[in-house]
Design an enzyme around this catalytic site. Sequence first.
Site, PDB file in Angstrom:
ATOM      1  N   ILE A  50       0.913  -1.151   0.000  1.00  0.00           N
ATOM      2  CA  ILE A  50       0.000   0.000   0.000  1.00  0.00           C
ATOM      3  C   ILE A  50       0.953   1.201   0.000  1.00  0.00           C
ATOM      4  O   ILE A  50       1.565   1.519   1.013  1.00  0.00           O
ATOM      5  CB  ILE A  50      -0.934   0.009   1.227  1.00  0.00           C
ATOM      6  N   PRO A  51       1.126   1.840  -1.150  1.00  0.00           N
ATOM      7  CA  PRO A  51       2.275   2.730  -1.371  1.00  0.00           C
ATOM      8  C   PRO A  51       2.166   4.148  -0.797  1.00  0.00           C
ATOM      9  O   PRO A  51       2.155   5.138  -1.529  1.00  0.00           O
ATOM     10  CB  PRO A  51       2.377   2.759  -2.896  1.00  0.00           C
ATOM     11  N   CYS A  52       2.143   4.266   0.516  1.00  0.00           N
ATOM     12  CA  CYS A  52       2.083   5.593   1.131  1.00  0.00           C
ATOM     13  C   CYS A  52       3.368   6.389   0.873  1.00  0.00           C
ATOM     14  O   CYS A  52       3.362   7.614   0.979  1.00  0.00           O
ATOM     15  CB  CYS A  52       1.781   5.494   2.625  1.00  0.00           C
ATOM     16  N   HIS A  53       4.442   5.700   0.489  1.00  0.00           N
ATOM     17  CA  HIS A  53       5.692   6.406   0.176  1.00  0.00           C
ATOM     18  C   HIS A  53       5.549   7.287  -1.068  1.00  0.00           C
ATOM     19  O   HIS A  53       6.375   8.165  -1.289  1.00  0.00           O
ATOM     20  CB  HIS A  53       6.852   5.414   0.002  1.00  0.00           C
ATOM     21  N   ARG A  54       4.505   7.089  -1.839  1.00  0.00           N
ATOM     22  CA  ARG A  54       4.303   7.876  -3.066  1.00  0.00           C
ATOM     23  C   ARG A  54       3.556   9.183  -2.811  1.00  0.00           C
ATOM     24  O   ARG A  54       3.290   9.930  -3.751  1.00  0.00           O
ATOM     25  CB  ARG A  54       3.552   7.033  -4.102  1.00  0.00           C
TER      26      ARG A  54
END
Length: 160
Positions: A122-126
Amino acid sequence: MESNQTAYYKTPIGTAKITGDINGISSVTVIDDVIETSIIIPEYLQECVQQLDDYFKGIRKQFNLKLNPQGTDFQKRVWDELLNVEYGKTRTYLEQTKKLGDVKAIRAVASANGKNPIWIIIPCHRIIGSNGDLTGYAGGIWRKKWLLEHENTSTQQLLF
């Protein structure tokens, strides 16, 4: 009812602790402790370890896993929207909030991003600040920078 199983997978930026069961992956967290990759990977976690390995090798851009994150309904909505941010792309917190339909909820959205229990997948780094800053990342800003650069190697050299 089966209890969560755990596996450890050594990544280039820390050890991933993966938990899950028949209902899906419930968490992927990064820990600073040096723990070797688990020798025996529980059945329900094998595909997750394989897909993370492919991601770090640069051959996987999308994950196809059964996810089971635990959180409030609002947090789950935020995490579901994060899944729409494509590999190699970023979105600002404000853009993320607009996608969810309430620009006044920017702090709540940022807070939910910070509580995302499934690292990378779940790409919260984006999600970045409106001014392009790499703000707030539970795994550390240096990891966020590394992940964004890892995902952008095909289109450009260093982003930041």
